[in-house]
Write an enzyme that holds these catalytic residues in place. Structure first.
Site, PDB file in Angstrom:
ATOM      1  CE  LYS A 168      -3.883  -2.278   0.291  1.00 38.87           C
ATOM      2  NZ  LYS A 168      -4.921  -2.246  -0.765  1.00 38.87           N
ATOM      3  CG  ASP A 197      -4.245  -0.778  -3.919  1.00 38.91           C
ATOM      4  OD1 ASP A 197      -4.732   0.259  -4.398  1.00 38.91           O
ATOM      5  OD2 ASP A 197      -4.944  -1.731  -3.511  1.00 38.91           O
ATOM      6  CD  GLU A 223      -4.861  -2.809  -6.989  1.00 44.29           C
ATOM      7  OE1 GLU A 223      -5.857  -3.133  -6.305  1.00 44.29           O
ATOM      8  OE2 GLU A 223      -3.872  -3.563  -7.133  1.00 44.29           O
ATOM      9  CD  GLU A 249      -9.847  -2.262  -5.111  1.00 46.18           C
ATOM     10  OE1 GLU A 249     -10.337  -2.146  -3.974  1.00 46.18           O
ATOM     11  OE2 GLU A 249      -8.670  -2.606  -5.309  1.00 46.18           O
ATOM     12  CG  ASP A 272     -14.255  -7.796  -6.698  1.00 44.03           C
ATOM     13  OD1 ASP A 272     -15.168  -8.645  -6.716  1.00 44.03           O
ATOM     14  OD2 ASP A 272     -13.656  -7.471  -5.659  1.00 44.03           O
TER      15      ASP A 272
END
Length: 373
Positions: A168, A197, A223, A249, A272
């Protein structure tokens, strides 16, 4: 012709296996909603969907009050027609997260029933492109971890045989993210893939700034750098950096992915299966991405995505982040960094019904009498 004559809805709340934090939120609880469709020939199938802390009761209510009654009397083999009819039945609330999550539970249940009856595993029924897909770990990269913990957990993922790990990003200053990434890259070497991400945490200017700062670390992707509704901002970022931009997502319909791909606003799509509305729309996105020479690397739900990734040729990674272990007898098989699709008929999940009944939060049943009421 076979008909659906009953639908069972359950909700089970699962605690995260570790503390999970990112740039904008924490993973509080997985509200897991299961749908079982039962047919007049004795066949059945179970699908599921999830939230990370809010909305589970809304998904259950939509299923119980509006969607499940529409299934009674339908032929389970006509899954395309059912998906489209249910989408239009809830037209006033689509496209949106709650509707797509509810549709996914039904759609995966239909695929489970149909592939069980056919006697083939999901990954073969949906295409059978390859039996295994590379896997990366997300369980060691959370934003609250110290630099030392981040290094140790990423090294452990490498030692465990994973081919990559996701970290992250989104610390208050770019220099903090850079220090953490530099330390991890130095520790794992050049051959181990790192993904990052941002969980929609940046503005465009900050995303460009951080992407440029991240380029020396040879990342597999960045991401969700920006809010999901900002397609043009993603396009501008995608053109401004050598780091591949990954999105998906937080998109809830194949058309939204189409707009991203048409705008050249991403390099990797991360549909997703729950949030897009099920297996049926997931496969559509995967095939459009393939036609445009883009990879699909789905978000979460590894127990289901392992089969979908095996079904299509352009799925390059499965995200390892276990959550269903307490509710299933089955486990995703990983060997030398590759996740293997299960070969049993159905979606490949062997549910532990005793554990589900012991843990379930709510249960509802809809049958023919309810549908006519």
């Amino acid at each position: 012709m076979t008909r659906i004559d009953a639908v069972q809805i359950r909700q089970v709340n699962l605690q995260p296996k570790v503390k999970r934090t990112d740039a904008i939120q924490a993973f509080v609880v997985q509200e897991t909603v299961l749908v079982t469709v039962r047919c007049d020939d004795g066949s059945c199938g179970t699908g599921y969907t999830y939230t990370i802390g809010t909305g589970g009761s809304s998904v259950v209510a939509l299923l119980r009050d509006h969607l499940a009654p529409q299934l009674i009397g339908r032929d389970p083999a006509t899954f395309e027609a059912i998906w489209r009819d249910l989408l239009f039945h809830t037209h006033a609330t689509a496209v949106g997260a709650i509707t797509s999550l509810a549709l996914a539970a039904i759609d995966t249940a239909l695929w489970d029933r149909n592939t069980r009856v056919a006697g083939v595993p999901l990954w073969v029924a949906a295409g059978g492109a390859k039996p295994a897909t590379r896997t990366y770990s997300t369980e060691g990269g959370w934003l609250h971890l110290s630099g030392r913990e981040l290094i140790d957990q990423t090294l452990q993922a490498q030692a465990d045989g994973f081919r990559g790990a996701k970290l992250k990003v989104g610390r208050p200053h770019v220099s903090e993210d850079v220090r953490r990434l530099e330390a991890v890259r130095d520790a794992v070497g050049d051959d181990f893939e790192l993904m990052v991400d941002a969980n929609q945490g940046f503005t465009l200017s900050e995303a460009i700034r951080r992407a440029h700062a991240f380029e020396p670390f040879r990342l597999a992707w960045l991401e969700e750098p920006l809010p999901a509704e900002s397609i043009d901002a993603h396009r501008r970022l995608n053109l401004a950096t050598s780091v591949p931009v990954a999105i998906g997502e937080s998109l809830y319909h194949p058309g939204q992915f189409g707009e991203y791909m048409k705008a050249d606003a991403c390099s990797i799509v991360q549909a997703d299966v729950a949030r897009i509305g099920g297996i049926t729309p997931w496969l559509k996105v995967a095939h459009v991405a393939e036609a445009l020479n883009l990879d699909i690397c789905p978000h979460f739900l590894m127990e289901l995505h392992v089969s979908l990734c095996a079904a299509v040729p352009n799925a390059t990674w499965v995200e390892y982040i276990p959550q269903l272990d307490s509710l299933t007898h089955s486990r995703v098989r990983i060997d030398e960094g590759y996740a293997y699709a299960p070969n049993e008929p159905g979606i490949g999940i062997d549910w532990d019904w005793d554990a589900i009944r012991a843990a379930q939060h709510v249960e509802h049943a809809v049958n023919a009498a309810d549908a006519l009421a």
